[in-house]
Design an enzyme around this catalytic site. Sequence first.
Site, short mmCIF file in Angstrom:
data_model
loop_
_atom_site.label_atom_id
_atom_site.label_comp_id
_atom_site.label_asym_id
_atom_site.label_seq_id
_atom_site.Cartn_x
_atom_site.Cartn_y
_atom_site.Cartn_z
N PHE A 217 -4.29 2.94 -5.22
CA PHE A 217 -5.56 2.45 -4.69
C PHE A 217 -5.84 3.19 -3.39
CE2 PHE A 217 -8.34 -0.23 -2.17
CZ PHE A 217 -9.37 -0.43 -3.08
N ASP B 253 -0.93 7.81 1.96
CA ASP B 253 -1.87 6.74 2.24
C ASP B 253 -1.06 5.54 2.69
OD1 ASP B 253 -3.54 4.56 2.21
OD2 ASP B 253 -4.55 5.10 0.34
N LYS C 210 -5.66 -0.93 7.58
CA LYS C 210 -5.41 -2.38 7.55
C LYS C 210 -4.75 -2.97 8.80
CE LYS C 210 -5.73 -3.38 2.68
NZ LYS C 210 -5.85 -2.19 1.83
C1 LIG Z 1 -6.87 -1.36 1.29
C2 LIG Z 1 -6.50 0.03 0.99
C3 LIG Z 1 -7.42 1.08 1.10
C4 LIG Z 1 -8.89 0.85 1.41
O1 LIG Z 1 -9.06 0.33 2.68
P1 LIG Z 1 -10.51 -0.28 3.09
O2 LIG Z 1 -10.35 -0.58 4.55
O3 LIG Z 1 -10.75 -1.47 2.23
O4 LIG Z 1 -11.50 0.79 2.85
C5 LIG Z 1 -6.98 2.37 0.87
N1 LIG Z 1 -5.68 2.61 0.55
C6 LIG Z 1 -4.77 1.63 0.46
C7 LIG Z 1 -3.35 1.97 0.13
C8 LIG Z 1 -5.15 0.31 0.67
O5 LIG Z 1 -4.24 -0.68 0.53
#
Ligand SMILES: *Cc1c(COP(=O)(O)O)cnc(C)c1O
Length: 400
Positions: A136, A221, A250
């Site tokens: 994700f 990420d 986050k």
């Molecule tokens: C939540 C998340 C995102 C997206 O972050 P947003 O602030 O909602 O745009 C991207 N990568 C990972 C691994 C995430 O957990």
Amino acid sequence: MARDWKEVEHKYYMPCFRRQPMVLVRGEGARVWDDTGKEYLDFVAGWAVDNLGHSHPAIADAVAEQARVLVQTSNQFYTVPQLELAEVLVENSCLDRVFFCNSGAEANEGAVKLARKYGGLRRNGAYEIITAGNSFHGRTLATWSATGKPHEEDPFQPLPVGFVHVPYADLEAVSGATTDRTVAVMLEPVQGEGGVNVPPPDYLKDVRRWCDENGLLLILDEVQTGLGRLGTLFGYEQFDVEPDVMTLAKGLGGGVPIGAFLSKEDAAVLEPGDHGSTFGGNPLACAAATASTRFIIEHGVPENARRMGAVLGKLLTGIMDKHDSVTSVRGVGLLHAVDFASEMSAAVLTACNEAGLLLNAIGPATIRLMPPLTITEREIVTAMDRLNTGIREAAKGLAA
Ligand SMILES: *Cc1c(COP(=O)(O)O)cnc(C)c1O
């Protein structure tokens, strides 16, 4: 009697969210309260955002003080909180430079732009990025395209090109997908939304070696895993690798929206005009993020996440042993998941709401637990009692 906020939403808000029924109005530490005064232990934590819990004084004070001094100036000028945060992150990570934005998706978008420019300069115009199935990376068009899900049915077609999906935790799949067009491999150190998937110990090291041998960038990420979630300040520390590029969001702002991408000096190819942001790195968000990050570092918060994660893992295993409906539990630090034998996530969430525990469903048969990293052993024990009750009640309800 409180207003019926569900009606207000129904009338005015885009119906994008399947919400739990309660209206949350207040939080403190690992607890939140709804508008009827009912208290919950919060194992959602703003979707792995509130790493220091709710209303943490270090963050509240930083926000209040900064709000009275300087909130927003634009990046046309230097501001102190932005540069303080840059220094804290660079000095405490393996990366050399940072750019601030406002969310995880935006951080990944920036990393993708950086990688594409790098490919143009150093890899003969290569632009493809290999990402993993079940990953994700966000909900903008490019980061959604990067996200490792089937996209044929998406109502948002056409999606940006340049992303190749391979199975997670499979080095051969990465090497097999590498071509002259490839510029980077982008992975989560542990997949969050995709199911709390923990790779085998050598996977990231092997990918790192493959990237080195082939001149590819390794982008991690760490939007969900960064800032202590896995029991170290950054997730890559668990796997003995250093990324060329890392994205954060986050947990970075202690609840205040902020994202970042960082890179090694060698990959820091962006120049004036290539990238920017109106709000990114503004004094208010950076003051919150600096306060939160300093607190995390100075108070051994990742270490607490590691110790409490071990407690949580052990209690979850006990719950699995007690319930036929639970088929597996897994996790690292304070990021855990529970799989059920049938599609009972929704029923478990409802029963746990009742018992006073907030959880997140990441699939019809999988729930995720991601409490604040400051949680205590007592709170975990109470939460697991409530989870036990919730699973029992949900199973009873489904059997009836
Ligand atoms: C939540 C998340 C995102 C997206 O972050 P947003 O602030 O909602 O745009 C991207 N990568 C990972 C691994 C995430 O957990």
